[in-house]
Design an enzyme around this catalytic site. Structure first.
Site, PDB file in Angstrom:
ATOM      1  N   GLU A   1      29.568  46.931  69.525  1.00 55.78           N
ATOM      2  CA  GLU A   1      30.317  46.475  68.238  1.00 55.78           C
ATOM      3  C   GLU A   1      31.021  45.315  68.560  1.00 55.78           C
ATOM      4  O   GLU A   1      31.190  44.548  67.748  1.00 55.78           O
ATOM      5  CB  GLU A   1      31.378  47.629  68.288  1.00 55.78           C
ATOM      6  CG  GLU A   1      30.677  48.958  67.616  1.00 55.78           C
ATOM      7  CD  GLU A   1      31.672  50.092  67.175  1.00 55.78           C
ATOM      8  OE1 GLU A   1      32.974  49.919  67.665  1.00 55.78           O
ATOM      9  OE2 GLU A   1      31.460  51.072  66.815  1.00 55.78           O
TER      10      GLU A   1
ATOM     11  N   HIS B   1      32.906  51.012  58.953  1.00 53.94           N
ATOM     12  CA  HIS B   1      32.962  52.458  59.461  1.00 53.94           C
ATOM     13  C   HIS B   1      33.010  53.245  58.175  1.00 53.94           C
ATOM     14  O   HIS B   1      33.247  54.414  58.228  1.00 53.94           O
ATOM     15  CB  HIS B   1      34.508  52.578  60.117  1.00 53.94           C
ATOM     16  CG  HIS B   1      34.418  51.781  61.256  1.00 53.94           C
ATOM     17  ND1 HIS B   1      34.208  50.711  61.670  1.00 53.94           N
ATOM     18  CD2 HIS B   1      33.974  52.440  62.702  1.00 53.94           C
ATOM     19  CE1 HIS B   1      34.118  50.413  63.161  1.00 53.94           C
ATOM     20  NE2 HIS B   1      34.189  51.595  63.586  1.00 53.94           N
TER      21      HIS B   1
END
Length: 315
Positions: free
Chosen positions: A156, A194
């Site tokens: 990430e 997300h």
């Protein structure tokens, strides 16, 4: 104003992390915490990561302006994936500074989490039945912990901090940039990425639509805020990506601070009375005071412990 080509690169980087999560051969309805699903997703994300480590610097080198052209080599090195290499410095190999930056960032985070850290130490010191090794075994030596504490922070941060930030820095003239843009615009990509968890929760059917909506909005908010922190760290440390990775991993390990573990043990699991009960009650108040103190001190520690003058990315 972002050029359309720059926006497409940013959008590609963001989407390219999420797409492999659903390009799996797992049976329909297989949950994200299923070990087979985790392995399949990590394999596909690893392939995408390796591809992007070459594709993104290539796109940056091809799309950068003629007045501030950047080579593929410089774009690749600027990602910060090589420990101790500071691409913007005349003498780029600065391993001692690299270690110093890591140490200071960990100190900053320990200050933020001073309450939970001290609570953890006291719990194991005052509870003879507890075992740090047993806790470590159950907490870390499994595929879920590997995903949450190692794989996710590394991938990430490479995608949503390094690749996004360097795209801004390499494709947009610095005269048109501000630090606020660098900190928050890429962070919004990270936060919105997300939102895909809402789809998974809908598929599982274990939550109401309202609960999913509220949970997703909260997740987008706090991941955007956390993204702002890692972007700040990347800029202040001169592109030290590993500081961001370590912070991300430690924050995943610590999570959101909950009630005092020591207090729960001696008031619920092994309830004590008398003097011990009073001491535990005092500690519980101190614990919450330390939570507040750690949060209040964050602004100062970010300025004093993150980065070193002369090593920062400047506009």
């Amino acid at each position: 104003m972002l050029q359309f080509s720059t926006f497409l690169v940013l959008l590609y980087i963001s989407i390219s992390y999420v797409l492999p999560l659903y390009a799996t051969s797992q049976p329909e309805g297989s949950k994200r915490d299923n070990p087979r699903t985790i392995k399949s997703r990590m394999q596909k994300l690893t392939i995408m990561l390796i591809s992007n480590l070459f594709l993104v610097p290539f796109l940056q080198s091809q799309l950068s302006s003629t007045t501030s052209h950047i080579s593929f080599k410089d774009a690749f090195l600027g990602l910060g994936i090589i420990p101790g290499y500071y691409a913007a410095l005349p003498n780029p190999w600065q391993f001692s500074q690299f270690v110093k930056d890591l140490t200071k960032c960990v100190a900053m985070l320990l200050t933020l989490y001073c309450g939970p850290v001290l609570d953890f130490v006291l719990y194991h010191l005052l509870n003879p039945k507890s075992s740090i090794l047993e806790d470590f075994y159950h907490e870390f030596l499994n595929i879920w912990s590997f995903r949450n504490f190692i794989f996710a922070p590394i991938t990430e941060e490479i995608f949503y901090t390094s690749m996004l930030l360097t795209t801004y820095l390499n494709l947009i003239p610095h005269s048109q940039l501000s630090y606020q843009q660098l900190f928050w615009q890429p962070s919004l990509f990270f936060g919105l990425a997300h939102a895909h968890h809402a789809y998974e929760q809908l598929q599982e059917g274990s939550m109401t639509t309202v609960s999913i909506l509220l949970t997703t909005c909260f997740q987008i908010l706090y991941t955007t805020l956390f993204g702002g922190l890692t972007k700040f760290v990347f800029v202040r440390t001169g592109g030290n990506l590993w500081c961001c990775i370590i912070l991300h991993a430690l924050c995943n390990i610590m999570g959101f601070p909950g009630p005092s573990r020591l207090n729960l043990h001696f008031t619920v699991v092994d309830k004590k009375a008398g003097r011990i009960s009073k001491l535990v009650s005092i500690w519980n108040k101190c614990y919450f005071a330390l939570l507040v103190l750690g949060l209040i001190s964050l602004k100062d520690t970010l300025q004093t412990l993150v980065g070193t003058p002369g090593y920062r990315i400047t506009l």
